[in-house]
Design an enzyme around this catalytic site. Structure first.
Site, PDB file in Angstrom:
ATOM      1  N   THR A 191       2.952  -5.864  14.051  1.00 20.34           N
ATOM      2  CA  THR A 191       2.557  -5.699  12.637  1.00 20.34           C
ATOM      3  C   THR A 191       3.733  -5.899  11.685  1.00 20.34           C
ATOM      4  OG1 THR A 191       2.842  -3.271  12.531  1.00 20.34           O
ATOM      5  CG2 THR A 191       0.688  -4.096  13.273  1.00 20.34           C
ATOM      6  N   ILE A 235       1.324  -6.027   6.572  1.00 24.32           N
ATOM      7  CA  ILE A 235      -0.023  -5.468   6.372  1.00 24.32           C
ATOM      8  C   ILE A 235      -0.503  -5.035   7.755  1.00 24.32           C
ATOM      9  CG2 ILE A 235      -2.229  -5.758   5.208  1.00 24.32           C
ATOM     10  CD1 ILE A 235      -1.170  -8.140   3.791  1.00 24.32           C
ATOM     11  N   HIS A 236       0.021  -3.874   8.183  1.00 22.41           N
ATOM     12  CA  HIS A 236      -0.175  -3.418   9.567  1.00 22.41           C
ATOM     13  C   HIS A 236      -1.633  -3.474  10.005  1.00 22.41           C
ATOM     14  CE1 HIS A 236       3.919  -1.739   9.502  1.00 22.41           C
ATOM     15  NE2 HIS A 236       3.623  -1.226   8.325  1.00 22.41           N
ATOM     16  N   ASP A 237      -2.493  -2.765   9.269  1.00 22.88           N
ATOM     17  CA  ASP A 237      -3.873  -2.571   9.722  1.00 22.88           C
ATOM     18  C   ASP A 237      -4.670  -3.873   9.810  1.00 22.88           C
ATOM     19  OD1 ASP A 237      -3.514   0.131   9.997  1.00 22.88           O
ATOM     20  OD2 ASP A 237      -4.302   0.623   8.013  1.00 22.88           O
TER      21      ASP A 237
END
Ligand code: BDR
Ligand code: CA
Length: 309
Positions: A191, A235-237
């Site tokens: 991520t 934008i990890h998620d």
């Protein structure tokens, strides 16, 4: 077409992941969105989920889950996401409905009612998902896989060892990781490579409604990210959703991953057995690399679609 339920704690990156899921209805059949206390309190993250869903006139059931972790008190992340949990944009009042305040049971009923199996997407602490698996073990046969954002097999962000989502509820993560279900882990390994640049963020300004919303989200997130040393914004998620939209942009490896639940400096660590001959069976597909151009393209395509809907 894949049935999915997104369990989240919006959260700037959760919000963007929701938008991209909503923009890909031919690939993802979003059955429900459920919330979990994490980035902020349950009340705040649920309000944020309502705001995002209302903003794009979504028609997806929203259910509220657990206020906090299984064992320890909730630890929130206002330094990253602000006091609201999703600071930046202004939202008009809306009456987007909350269909249930028992997300665990709602997930169970929804999954069991499907003819096809369901993929769970975990974008926050894994408390709701762990409770679902423990309370209703018969649900497991109806779950295809679990795509999570959480962990990291090289380092953490909350502590040197632990990533935020796993750190908040390691006991829940342990239940999920030992469930025997297929798990795809978008941890910090991938991520932090899944970022948008400040130039890419600025290019969204003055676009139509959804572009403007994402600009305002990312502008705040980019500023708050600077205190952690980020120039650009991971934008990890979105990784956990993008993997379902187009897995070919990712590469990874199967590992045995254990979750450290002991109190101490490594609490919440996702410990991968990286030896040539691991002692235990592989239980997690850990994503390690990404084609960033394809990732940004998927995001921009989603925004363009939503602005035309
Ligand atoms: C994770 O923590 C949260 O702050 C984000 O929404 C993401 O799910 C990144 O460590
Ligand atoms: Ca999140």
């Amino acid at each position: 077409m894949r049935n999915i339920i997104i369990d989240c704690d919006p959260g700037h990156d959760d919000a963007i992941a929701l938008l991209v899921a909503l923009a890909n209805p031919e690939k993802l059949n979003l059955l429900a969105v459920t919330t979990i206390g994490g980035n902020q309190t349950l009340e705040k993250v649920t309000k944020n989920a309502k705001n995002i869903l209302a903003y794009v006139n979504a028609n997806v059931p929203l259910a509220m889950g657990q206020e906090g972790p299984l064992v320890k008190p909730l630890h929130t992340a206002p330094e990253a996401h602000g006091d609201s949990g999703m600071d930046g944009p202004y939202f008009k009042e809306n009456d987007y409905p909350i269909v249930s305040d028992n997300a665990v049971f709602y997930m169970y009923q929804t999954i069991m009612a499907q003819a096809e199996r369901v993929t769970l997407v975990g974008l926050g602490p894994l408390t709701n998902i762990a409770l679902l698996l423990k309370t209703f073990p018969d649900v497991k046969s109806k779950i295809e896989m679990i795509s999570i954002m959480g962990g990291g097999i090289r380092r953490g962000n909350m502590t040197a060892a632990a990533e935020f989502n796993i750190y908040v509820d390691p006991e829940a993560a342990k239940i999920v990781f030992t469930s025997g279900l297929p798990i795809v882990m978008s941890g910090l390994d991938v991520t932090e490579k899944a970022f948008v640049t400040i130039e890419e963020i600025n290019a969204l300004e003055n676009g139509r409604e959804v572009h403007q919303l994402v600009y305002e989200l990312l502008k705040f997130y980019n500023e708050s990210g600077k205190q952690f040393g980020f120039e650009h914004s991971p934008i990890h998620d979105l990784c956990a959703v993008s993997y379902l939209v187009d897995p070919t942009m990712f590469s990874g490896k199967h590992y045995h991953v254990d979750v450290v639940t002991d109190d101490g400096t490594t609490r919440g660590m996702t410990l991968a057995d990286r030896r040539l001959k691991p002692a235990k069976e592989q239980n997690v597909f850990v994503l390690e690399d990404i084609n960033r151009e394809a990732y940004v393209h998927t995001l921009l395509q989603a925004l363009a679609r939503l602005d035309k809907m």
